[in-house]
Design a protein around this motif. Sequence first.
Motif, PDB file in Angstrom:
ATOM      1  N   ARG A 263       0.833  -1.206   0.000  1.00  0.00           N
ATOM      2  CA  ARG A 263       0.000   0.000   0.000  1.00  0.00           C
ATOM      3  C   ARG A 263       0.865   1.251   0.000  1.00  0.00           C
ATOM      4  O   ARG A 263       0.569   2.244  -0.690  1.00  0.00           O
ATOM      5  CB  ARG A 263      -0.925   0.006   1.224  1.00  0.00           C
ATOM      6  N   LEU A 264       1.951   1.231   0.760  1.00  0.00           N
ATOM      7  CA  LEU A 264       2.855   2.383   0.829  1.00  0.00           C
ATOM      8  C   LEU A 264       3.492   2.644  -0.534  1.00  0.00           C
ATOM      9  O   LEU A 264       3.566   3.791  -0.992  1.00  0.00           O
ATOM     10  CB  LEU A 264       3.935   2.139   1.886  1.00  0.00           C
ATOM     11  N   ARG A 265       3.956   1.588  -1.192  1.00  0.00           N
ATOM     12  CA  ARG A 265       4.565   1.752  -2.518  1.00  0.00           C
ATOM     13  C   ARG A 265       3.563   2.314  -3.518  1.00  0.00           C
ATOM     14  O   ARG A 265       3.888   3.177  -4.337  1.00  0.00           O
ATOM     15  CB  ARG A 265       5.117   0.415  -3.016  1.00  0.00           C
ATOM     16  N   PHE A 266       2.332   1.832  -3.449  1.00  0.00           N
ATOM     17  CA  PHE A 266       1.314   2.322  -4.376  1.00  0.00           C
ATOM     18  C   PHE A 266       0.973   3.783  -4.078  1.00  0.00           C
ATOM     19  O   PHE A 266       0.832   4.590  -5.006  1.00  0.00           O
ATOM     20  CB  PHE A 266       0.056   1.459  -4.261  1.00  0.00           C
ATOM     21  N   ARG A 267       0.875   4.122  -2.798  1.00  0.00           N
ATOM     22  CA  ARG A 267       0.541   5.498  -2.421  1.00  0.00           C
ATOM     23  C   ARG A 267       1.627   6.478  -2.843  1.00  0.00           C
ATOM     24  O   ARG A 267       1.349   7.582  -3.311  1.00  0.00           O
ATOM     25  CB  ARG A 267       0.318   5.586  -0.909  1.00  0.00           C
ATOM     26  N   GLU A 268       2.895   6.064  -2.722  1.00  0.00           N
ATOM     27  CA  GLU A 268       3.996   6.980  -2.988  1.00  0.00           C
ATOM     28  C   GLU A 268       4.393   7.026  -4.464  1.00  0.00           C
ATOM     29  O   GLU A 268       4.827   8.073  -4.950  1.00  0.00           O
ATOM     30  CB  GLU A 268       5.213   6.589  -2.145  1.00  0.00           C
ATOM     31  N   SER A 269       4.254   5.889  -5.177  1.00  0.00           N
ATOM     32  CA  SER A 269       4.766   5.837  -6.549  1.00  0.00           C
ATOM     33  C   SER A 269       3.728   5.455  -7.596  1.00  0.00           C
ATOM     34  O   SER A 269       4.040   5.454  -8.789  1.00  0.00           O
ATOM     35  CB  SER A 269       5.941   4.849  -6.620  1.00  0.00           C
ATOM     36  N   GLY A 270       2.523   5.128  -7.176  1.00  0.00           N
ATOM     37  CA  GLY A 270       1.496   4.748  -8.137  1.00  0.00           C
ATOM     38  C   GLY A 270       1.677   3.328  -8.648  1.00  0.00           C
ATOM     39  O   GLY A 270       2.524   2.572  -8.169  1.00  0.00           O
ATOM     40  N   ASP A 271       0.897   2.974  -9.673  1.00  0.00           N
ATOM     41  CA  ASP A 271       0.888   1.598 -10.150  1.00  0.00           C
ATOM     42  C   ASP A 271       2.178   1.203 -10.862  1.00  0.00           C
ATOM     43  O   ASP A 271       2.485   0.017 -10.983  1.00  0.00           O
ATOM     44  CB  ASP A 271      -0.298   1.373 -11.096  1.00  0.00           C
ATOM     45  N   THR A 272       2.972   2.193 -11.332  1.00  0.00           N
ATOM     46  CA  THR A 272       4.200   1.856 -12.051  1.00  0.00           C
ATOM     47  C   THR A 272       5.228   1.177 -11.151  1.00  0.00           C
ATOM     48  O   THR A 272       6.160   0.542 -11.645  1.00  0.00           O
ATOM     49  CB  THR A 272       4.832   3.115 -12.671  1.00  0.00           C
ATOM     50  N   ALA A 273       5.061   1.319  -9.852  1.00  0.00           N
ATOM     51  CA  ALA A 273       6.008   0.712  -8.913  1.00  0.00           C
ATOM     52  C   ALA A 273       5.671  -0.739  -8.598  1.00  0.00           C
ATOM     53  O   ALA A 273       6.425  -1.414  -7.893  1.00  0.00           O
ATOM     54  CB  ALA A 273       6.038   1.516  -7.609  1.00  0.00           C
ATOM     55  N   LEU A 274       4.560  -1.233  -9.147  1.00  0.00           N
ATOM     56  CA  LEU A 274       4.094  -2.576  -8.800  1.00  0.00           C
ATOM     57  C   LEU A 274       3.976  -3.452 -10.042  1.00  0.00           C
ATOM     58  O   LEU A 274       3.622  -2.985 -11.124  1.00  0.00           O
ATOM     59  CB  LEU A 274       2.722  -2.496  -8.116  1.00  0.00           C
ATOM     60  N   ALA A 275       4.280  -4.732  -9.859  1.00  0.00           N
ATOM     61  CA  ALA A 275       4.055  -5.715 -10.918  1.00  0.00           C
ATOM     62  C   ALA A 275       2.560  -6.005 -11.019  1.00  0.00           C
ATOM     63  O   ALA A 275       1.781  -5.674 -10.117  1.00  0.00           O
ATOM     64  CB  ALA A 275       4.822  -7.003 -10.597  1.00  0.00           C
ATOM     65  N   ASP A 276       2.158  -6.653 -12.110  1.00  0.00           N
ATOM     66  CA  ASP A 276       0.733  -6.952 -12.299  1.00  0.00           C
ATOM     67  C   ASP A 276       0.167  -7.781 -11.156  1.00  0.00           C
ATOM     68  O   ASP A 276      -0.945  -7.531 -10.686  1.00  0.00           O
ATOM     69  CB  ASP A 276       0.523  -7.691 -13.626  1.00  0.00           C
ATOM     70  N   TYR A 277       0.937  -8.779 -10.691  1.00  0.00           N
ATOM     71  CA  TYR A 277       0.400  -9.626  -9.619  1.00  0.00           C
ATOM     72  C   TYR A 277       0.242  -8.834  -8.328  1.00  0.00           C
ATOM     73  O   TYR A 277      -0.651  -9.119  -7.507  1.00  0.00           O
ATOM     74  CB  TYR A 277       1.273 -10.874  -9.410  1.00  0.00           C
ATOM     75  N   GLU A 278       1.083  -7.798  -8.140  1.00  0.00           N
ATOM     76  CA  GLU A 278       0.972  -6.984  -6.931  1.00  0.00           C
ATOM     77  C   GLU A 278      -0.247  -6.065  -6.993  1.00  0.00           C
ATOM     78  O   GLU A 278      -0.911  -5.831  -5.974  1.00  0.00           O
ATOM     79  CB  GLU A 278       2.249  -6.173  -6.736  1.00  0.00           C
ATOM     80  N   ILE A 279      -0.556  -5.542  -8.183  1.00  0.00           N
ATOM     81  CA  ILE A 279      -1.786  -4.765  -8.354  1.00  0.00           C
ATOM     82  C   ILE A 279      -2.995  -5.637  -8.027  1.00  0.00           C
ATOM     83  O   ILE A 279      -3.937  -5.221  -7.343  1.00  0.00           O
ATOM     84  CB  ILE A 279      -1.896  -4.241  -9.800  1.00  0.00           C
ATOM     85  N   LEU A 280      -2.962  -6.872  -8.513  1.00  0.00           N
ATOM     86  CA  LEU A 280      -4.055  -7.800  -8.243  1.00  0.00           C
ATOM     87  C   LEU A 280      -4.126  -8.130  -6.758  1.00  0.00           C
ATOM     88  O   LEU A 280      -5.220  -8.244  -6.186  1.00  0.00           O
ATOM     89  CB  LEU A 280      -3.857  -9.073  -9.072  1.00  0.00           C
ATOM     90  N   GLU A 281      -2.970  -8.258  -6.127  1.00  0.00           N
ATOM     91  CA  GLU A 281      -2.939  -8.477  -4.677  1.00  0.00           C
ATOM     92  C   GLU A 281      -3.643  -7.359  -3.923  1.00  0.00           C
ATOM     93  O   GLU A 281      -4.424  -7.596  -2.998  1.00  0.00           O
ATOM     94  CB  GLU A 281      -1.488  -8.536  -4.187  1.00  0.00           C
ATOM     95  N   LEU A 282      -3.334  -6.110  -4.290  1.00  0.00           N
ATOM     96  CA  LEU A 282      -3.942  -4.964  -3.616  1.00  0.00           C
ATOM     97  C   LEU A 282      -5.459  -5.037  -3.677  1.00  0.00           C
ATOM     98  O   LEU A 282      -6.152  -4.731  -2.699  1.00  0.00           O
ATOM     99  CB  LEU A 282      -3.464  -3.660  -4.261  1.00  0.00           C
ATOM    100  N   LEU A 283      -5.980  -5.447  -4.815  1.00  0.00           N
ATOM    101  CA  LEU A 283      -7.416  -5.600  -4.945  1.00  0.00           C
ATOM    102  C   LEU A 283      -7.929  -6.741  -4.071  1.00  0.00           C
ATOM    103  O   LEU A 283      -8.919  -6.596  -3.351  1.00  0.00           O
ATOM    104  CB  LEU A 283      -7.773  -5.858  -6.408  1.00  0.00           C
ATOM    105  N   LEU A 284      -7.236  -7.871  -4.118  1.00  0.00           N
ATOM    106  CA  LEU A 284      -7.687  -9.045  -3.367  1.00  0.00           C
ATOM    107  C   LEU A 284      -7.599  -8.845  -1.859  1.00  0.00           C
ATOM    108  O   LEU A 284      -8.298  -9.519  -1.100  1.00  0.00           O
ATOM    109  CB  LEU A 284      -6.878 -10.273  -3.789  1.00  0.00           C
ATOM    110  N   PHE A 285      -6.742  -7.897  -1.405  1.00  0.00           N
ATOM    111  CA  PHE A 285      -6.699  -7.581   0.032  1.00  0.00           C
ATOM    112  C   PHE A 285      -8.105  -7.250   0.522  1.00  0.00           C
ATOM    113  O   PHE A 285      -8.502  -7.643   1.630  1.00  0.00           O
ATOM    114  CB  PHE A 285      -5.814  -6.359   0.296  1.00  0.00           C
ATOM    115  N   ARG A 286      -8.840  -6.467  -0.265  1.00  0.00           N
ATOM    116  CA  ARG A 286     -10.174  -6.035   0.132  1.00  0.00           C
ATOM    117  C   ARG A 286     -11.199  -7.166   0.016  1.00  0.00           C
ATOM    118  O   ARG A 286     -12.128  -7.248   0.810  1.00  0.00           O
ATOM    119  CB  ARG A 286     -10.632  -4.876  -0.765  1.00  0.00           C
ATOM    120  N   LEU A 287     -11.021  -8.006  -0.989  1.00  0.00           N
ATOM    121  CA  LEU A 287     -12.009  -9.055  -1.241  1.00  0.00           C
ATOM    122  C   LEU A 287     -11.810 -10.279  -0.356  1.00  0.00           C
ATOM    123  O   LEU A 287     -12.769 -10.979  -0.025  1.00  0.00           O
ATOM    124  CB  LEU A 287     -11.956  -9.473  -2.712  1.00  0.00           C
TER     125      LEU A 287
END
Length: 269
Positions: A58-82
């Motif tokens: 979450r910190l990496r996404f907040r500070e650097s946006g989606d470019t700082a994350l791999a596709d699986y990490e973006i999907l992880e962020l979503l699945l955290f909520r689900l």
Amino acid sequence: MDQPSSAAKADNAPPAGDLFHETDERGYFAERPARTAAPIATSEPEEKHYHGHRDRLRLRFRESGDTALADYEILELLLFRLIPRRDTKPIAKALLSKFGTLAGVFGATPALLQEVSGIGETVALDIKLIAAVAQRTLKSEIRDKTVLASWSSVIQYCHAAMAHEPREQFRILFLDKRNTLIADEVQGRGTVDHTPVYPREVVRRALELSATAIILVHNHPSGDPTPSRADIDMTKTIVETARPLGITVHDHIIIGKDGHVSLKGLRLM
């Protein structure tokens, strides 16, 4: 015969949370309440190992946006909520392994999503809801605009809506005299390699909507957007049927998983 006491019934009743856990996989992975009394804890329970990982993502996404994350990490962020009570990294990687890309994940049917361990009906439907929001967002980019001047937005919308459909789908974009979108309708759904199209029905619907131009769109579930002889012949028939009635067929776009083909661009119409 003696009836069991109300206290005995209460002792044999399932814990109150069991029904919820059985019907919603987001709660299924929560630890079940103990049936026997547990010792009173003298300190805070040990934090799950993935909690710190979630905070770092979450910190990496907040500070650097989606470019700082791999596709699986973006999907992880979503699945955290689900799926809040389970390590979601293996689930995210399994989804990408099965469907290839993020677009493939969000384009997959609920039934196929549920073939991945950890994804149940509720989470599958949540993923499809997010996909629907993305499609509506892309569609809003072409609504009330001159479609021919927003061609890249048209292609993006059609790709999001159709590229990962498991069966062929025939869609028509109806335009007014300013080439502004009047309606976007799916006229037919078929098999994995064929959709029945009736030129007279296409033209009839255009007349009902007072459309003066149309764009034909269909997908190839095989992934290869190369037009078939049947695609070319059907397009020519619709053009010839529409022309005498003052209806222009601007293009016929074929959508594949990784690209598209324009019959007009190939000079096949």
